[in-house]
Design a protein around this motif. Structure first.
Motif, PDB file in Angstrom:
ATOM      1  N   VAL A  77       0.929  -1.284   0.194  1.00 41.26           N
ATOM      2  CA  VAL A  77      -0.052   0.028  -0.040  1.00 41.26           C
ATOM      3  C   VAL A  77       0.956   1.139  -0.050  1.00 41.26           C
ATOM      4  CG1 VAL A  77      -1.793   1.377   1.272  1.00 41.26           C
ATOM      5  CG2 VAL A  77      -1.806  -1.322   1.230  1.00 41.26           C
ATOM      6  N   ASP A  78       0.597   2.141  -1.018  1.00 45.86           N
ATOM      7  CA  ASP A  78       1.379   3.545  -0.915  1.00 45.86           C
ATOM      8  C   ASP A  78       0.286   4.460  -0.312  1.00 45.86           C
ATOM      9  OD1 ASP A  78       2.664   5.767  -1.291  1.00 45.86           O
ATOM     10  OD2 ASP A  78       2.794   5.463  -3.714  1.00 45.86           O
ATOM     11  N   HIS A  79       0.990   4.518   1.274  1.00 43.61           N
ATOM     12  CA  HIS A  79      -0.008   5.598   1.868  1.00 43.61           C
ATOM     13  C   HIS A  79      -0.186   6.993   1.607  1.00 43.61           C
ATOM     14  CE1 HIS A  79      -1.125   2.361   4.580  1.00 43.61           C
ATOM     15  NE2 HIS A  79       0.266   1.774   4.734  1.00 43.61           N
ATOM     16  N   HIS A  80       1.056   7.367   0.810  1.00 36.44           N
ATOM     17  CA  HIS A  80       1.421   8.632   0.296  1.00 36.44           C
ATOM     18  C   HIS A  80       0.494   8.942  -0.920  1.00 36.44           C
ATOM     19  CE1 HIS A  80       4.990   9.031   2.668  1.00 36.44           C
ATOM     20  NE2 HIS A  80       5.144   7.907   2.638  1.00 36.44           N
ATOM     21  N   ARG A  81      -0.216   7.958  -1.521  1.00 35.24           N
ATOM     22  CA  ARG A  81      -1.140   8.297  -2.433  1.00 35.24           C
ATOM     23  C   ARG A  81      -2.646   7.884  -2.185  1.00 35.24           C
ATOM     24  NH1 ARG A  81       0.900   6.732  -8.382  1.00 35.24           N
ATOM     25  NH2 ARG A  81      -0.820   8.096  -8.789  1.00 35.24           N
ATOM     26  N   GLY A  83      -3.757   5.672  -0.211  1.00 36.11           N
ATOM     27  CA  GLY A  83      -3.797   4.105  -0.278  1.00 36.11           C
ATOM     28  C   GLY A  83      -3.915   3.515  -1.782  1.00 36.11           C
ATOM     29  N   SER A  84      -3.152   3.932  -2.598  1.00 35.15           N
ATOM     30  CA  SER A  84      -3.163   3.372  -3.751  1.00 35.15           C
ATOM     31  C   SER A  84      -2.439   1.912  -3.543  1.00 35.15           C
ATOM     32  CB  SER A  84      -2.657   4.164  -5.051  1.00 35.15           C
ATOM     33  OG  SER A  84      -1.393   4.710  -4.603  1.00 35.15           O
ATOM     34  N   LEU A  85      -2.525   1.270  -4.534  1.00 40.23           N
ATOM     35  CA  LEU A  85      -1.783  -0.097  -4.328  1.00 40.23           C
ATOM     36  C   LEU A  85      -0.458  -0.178  -5.383  1.00 40.23           C
ATOM     37  CD1 LEU A  85      -4.726  -2.619  -4.215  1.00 40.23           C
ATOM     38  CD2 LEU A  85      -3.180  -2.093  -2.232  1.00 40.23           C
ATOM     39  N   VAL A  86       0.501  -0.807  -5.009  1.00 37.75           N
ATOM     40  CA  VAL A  86       1.610  -1.203  -5.833  1.00 37.75           C
ATOM     41  C   VAL A  86       1.566  -2.616  -6.010  1.00 37.75           C
ATOM     42  CG1 VAL A  86       3.987  -1.143  -6.470  1.00 37.75           C
ATOM     43  CG2 VAL A  86       2.862   1.163  -5.280  1.00 37.75           C
ATOM     44  N   ALA A  87       1.816  -3.210  -7.328  1.00 41.75           N
ATOM     45  CA  ALA A  87       1.945  -4.750  -7.480  1.00 41.75           C
ATOM     46  C   ALA A  87       3.262  -5.074  -8.168  1.00 41.75           C
ATOM     47  CB  ALA A  87       0.644  -5.194  -8.093  1.00 41.75           C
ATOM     48  N   LEU A  88       3.953  -5.979  -7.706  1.00 40.21           N
ATOM     49  CA  LEU A  88       4.979  -6.265  -8.074  1.00 40.21           C
ATOM     50  C   LEU A  88       5.223  -7.550  -8.884  1.00 40.21           C
ATOM     51  CD1 LEU A  88       8.373  -6.033  -7.977  1.00 40.21           C
ATOM     52  CD2 LEU A  88       8.291  -7.702  -5.899  1.00 40.21           C
ATOM     53  N   SER A  89       5.629  -7.579 -10.202  1.00 41.59           N
ATOM     54  CA  SER A  89       5.517  -8.596 -11.005  1.00 41.59           C
ATOM     55  C   SER A  89       6.881  -9.310 -10.995  1.00 41.59           C
ATOM     56  CB  SER A  89       5.343  -8.289 -12.535  1.00 41.59           C
ATOM     57  OG  SER A  89       5.691  -9.337 -13.411  1.00 41.59           O
ATOM     58  N   ASP A 126       9.116   2.215   1.556  1.00 40.56           N
ATOM     59  CA  ASP A 126       9.622   2.713   2.604  1.00 40.56           C
ATOM     60  C   ASP A 126       8.751   4.053   2.966  1.00 40.56           C
ATOM     61  OD1 ASP A 126      11.200   3.082   5.021  1.00 40.56           O
ATOM     62  OD2 ASP A 126      13.103   2.824   4.020  1.00 40.56           O
ATOM     63  N   ARG A 127       9.102   4.791   3.927  1.00 40.01           N
ATOM     64  CA  ARG A 127       8.376   5.889   4.259  1.00 40.01           C
ATOM     65  C   ARG A 127       8.651   7.246   3.603  1.00 40.01           C
ATOM     66  NH1 ARG A 127       8.218   5.918  11.025  1.00 40.01           N
ATOM     67  NH2 ARG A 127       7.317   3.732  11.347  1.00 40.01           N
TER      68      ARG A 127
END
Length: 355
Positions: A77-81, A83-89, A126-127
């Motif tokens: 979770v990218d709390h700076h955006r 709560g948007s998500l980042v998914a790793l392939s 990271d923060r």
């Protein structure tokens, strides 16, 4: 992780969740309330501690910006955006996803120092919004900028490196990656045991830094965790009180996947960084774990499978993120790695977990 056959034969018994006292090594907060018998009554229950709200196959076999959307091995979770998500392939790509619709809105390619692709498996935002990404090729943990530039690379103990450099098996190294509360401790989980360690006993490596963000990580303590017979550890996520959600997973040809969710506590476990061989009979205190749910027991919710599965809801679940927390209840998102295979599915699972 590339698809492999793993015989999953053991059955696990639901144990009582126990609040353990925190040790000074890992930051701890007040223990969360243990799941009680009354929890069994909630809707779409997988167990007394876990229920499933819904699933989504919306991204299965799709593309974005000429990049295949799938092969997902981790979520964050990218709390700076908002709560948007980042998914790793695991094919060296980071996708930004809308948290509500899961629609991709950006993709960033990743590579190692020579420009070669990674077998990217674990992800932490990271923060300072840099991305910590583990690859099981060597294995490695690298820090990337948001546009995919390598900023740093963390040290890795020699024993955890893939043979012949170390004692790890190919495709059996760093799968899970998580930052513990307080931001000072990073933890990576090996998927399978090292050569010389007893089968099923996998090592969790930590790194420590002096400040919550931006500082360099140095090697920290190491812990031992026993996975169920025939299963490996594809993902681990820190809970707000310093414990861990641990995914265990296996696959049996002609039968399908086994996926179990555990609550684990490393805070009283032995530091195994100086223990050459873990036998299970050496006085080492393993990480204690409690079964939260075997996903085979979740309602299928109308899901279909393209290959044999003991529950059509199941697939090759590999990624996990905690997307919300309130009063001892977690919202947890899982995702399956379809291996870009026609008979597998990229599927997201929305769970509620009481710990």
């Amino acid at each position: 992780m590339r698809l492999r056959t793993v015989l999953a034969t053991a059955a696990a018994t639901l144990a009582a969740a126990t609040c353990l006292t925190a040790a000074a090594t890992l930051a701890a907060a007040t223990c969360l309330t243990a799941a009680g018998p009354a929890n069994a009554a909630w809707n779409n229950a997988c167990s007394p501690a876990v229920s499933i709200d819904r699933f989504s196959d919306a991204l299965d076999k799709t593309t974005y910006d000429d990049t295949f959307v799938g092969n997902f091995s981790a979520l964050a979770v990218d709390h700076h955006r908002h709560g948007s998500l980042v998914a790793l392939s695991d094919r060296s790509a980071l996708f930004s996803l809308d948290a509500k619709t899961l629609a991709p809105n950006a993709v960033v390619p990743l590579a190692d120092e020579s420009g070669a692709a990674l077998d990217s498996e674990g992800l932490v935002i990271d923060r300072d919004r840099t991305r910590l990404v583990s690859s099981e090729t060597e294995p490695s943990v690298r820090r990337y900028s948001r546009d995919g530039r390598i900023l740093d690379r963390l040290p890795v103990p020699d024993a955890l490196k893939v043979a012949p450099a170390g004692r790890a098996v190919t495709n059996g190294t760093f799968e899970g990656l998580t930052l513990l509360p307080g931001g000072r401790t990073l933890l990576a989980s090996m998927e399978y045991a090292l050569s010389g360690d007893s089968a099923g006993i996998v090592r969790f490596q930590t790194w420590q830094r002096n400040r919550p963000t931006g500082g360099p990580f140095a090697l920290g303590r190491q812990y031992a965790y026993r996975a169920d017979t025939g299963l490996g550890v594809p993902e681990v996520q820190a809970t707000p009180d310093g414990r861990l959600l641990v995914l265990e997973r296996g696959w049996t040809s002609g039968v399908g996947n086994t996926v179990r969710l555990y609550l684990a506590d490393p805070r009283r476990a032995t530091d195994t960084s100086g223990v050459e061989n873990l036998t299970g009979q050496d006085g080492v205190r393993l990480i204690r774990k409690t079964l939260l749910a075997d996903i085979v027991n979740c309602p299928s919710l109308g899901a279909t499978a393209k290959q044999p599965q003991p529950n059509p809801l199941l697939d090759n679940i590999e990624g996990m993120a905690i997307t919300g927390y309130s009063k001892g209840r977690l919202r947890v998102l899982l995702v399956s790695d379809d291996n870009q295979n026609a008979v597998q599915t990229t599927r997201f699972y929305h769970l509620r977990v009481r710990v």
